[in-house]
Design an enzyme around this catalytic site. Structure first.
Site, short mmCIF file in Angstrom:
data_model
loop_
_atom_site.label_atom_id
_atom_site.label_comp_id
_atom_site.label_asym_id
_atom_site.label_seq_id
_atom_site.Cartn_x
_atom_site.Cartn_y
_atom_site.Cartn_z
N SER A 100 0.67 -1.27 0.15
CA SER A 100 0.02 -0.25 -0.11
C SER A 100 0.86 1.14 -0.48
O SER A 100 2.03 0.87 0.64
CB SER A 100 -0.94 -0.04 0.99
N TYR B 46 -2.83 -1.51 10.16
CA TYR B 46 -2.13 -1.32 9.30
C TYR B 46 -1.29 -1.32 8.19
O TYR B 46 -0.41 -1.34 7.72
CB TYR B 46 -3.74 -0.75 7.88
#
Length: 272
Positions: free
Chosen positions: A150, A163
């Site tokens: 990401s 995350y």
């Protein structure tokens, strides 16, 4: 990494794409099939979606096998990699795409949530890549590992502590794996998407050209197929000298900072 033969026994390379029942995973599975690979597809909750992906792979003339994978149950969740390699005959490429997240303030996070995100986004990919590497080494002709991280591999986001920790860890794990597996002819790279129109972002089948994003330099979210195109390159023979790198696919978001890119509501930043 041979191409599929027209006559005689099949010698198509085999890719496994985790979390390929929708979104980036589905787009990647189809892109690799179009490149001549047979594909192993994994799903967690959406078997129907995985079967739809398999149908798309078969529609371009490649084999597809489907397996359930639950990376919240480790280490047995990674067994799906071995089962798919056995059913498809070999394993040349693994794309670690499965993921989850949370939007919870740091001070409100409980341990079970942190462990859940870390298992699915970091420990699970570690074990899947380890299983895949052993198959590739036994085959003796190299391979490709591609970890879907990401933009939060590189920059933080408020409310996404586990995350960001997982994706940052997966990015550095990618670099260690690249060093250790190079002697076996295995390349390891990360692909770091920004905002992509997928079910995970609530934008299923969105036409990205009609969605305005003031804080992203290209002015729109990305399409899953744009991420898949980069993964397809990294899985190809043409990327044989590329390893240990992270490839953002983010419309320029990282130049703004993901926090700014997703929170700006007008184009004022474009003018000095």
């Amino acid at each position: 990494m041979a191409s599929k033969s027209v006559e005689g026994p099949r010698n198509a390379p085999v890719a496994v794409v985790t979390g390929s029942d929708s979104g980036i995973g589905r787009a990647t599975a189809v892109a690799l099939a179009e490149a001549g690979m047979d594909v192993g597809i994994t799903w967690h909750n959406d078997r129907h979606g995985a079967e739809q992906t398999a149908d798309e792979v078969r529609a371009v003339g490649q084999q597809a096998e489907v397996e359930q994978m639950d990376l919240a149950r480790l280490p047995e969740g990674a067994d799906a990699i071995d089962r798919l390699a056995e059913r498809l005959g070999r394993l040349d490429v693994i794309v670690n795409n499965s993921g989850t997240g949370t939007m919870t303030p740091f001070l409100e996070l409980d341990l079970s949530t942190v462990r859940h995100v870390l298992d699915i986004d970091l420990v699970g990919p570690f074990l899947c890549a380890q299983r895949a590497s052993r198959h590739m080494i036994a085959q003796g002709d190299g391979g490709r590992i591609i970890n879907v991280t990401s933009v939060h591999e590189h920059q933080p986001r408020v409310g996404a502590a586990p995350y960001c920790a997982a994706k940052g860890g997966l990015g550095l794990l990618t670099q260690v794996m690249a060093l250790e597996l190079a002697e076996h002819g295995i390349t390891v790279n990360a692909v770091a998407p920004g905002e992509i129109a997928t079910p995970m972002t609530g934008q299923t089948d969105a036409d990205v050209t009609t969605e305005k994003r003031a804080g992203i330099p290209l002015g729109r979210p990305g399409d899953a197929r744009e991420v898949a195109a980069v993964i397809r390159f990294l899985a190809s023979p043409e990327a044989s000298y590329v390893t240990g790198a992270s490839w953002p696919v983010d419309g320029g978001m990282l130049r703004m900072g993901p926090q700014a890119g997703s929170h700006l509501s007008d184009d004022g930043w474009r003018r000095p």
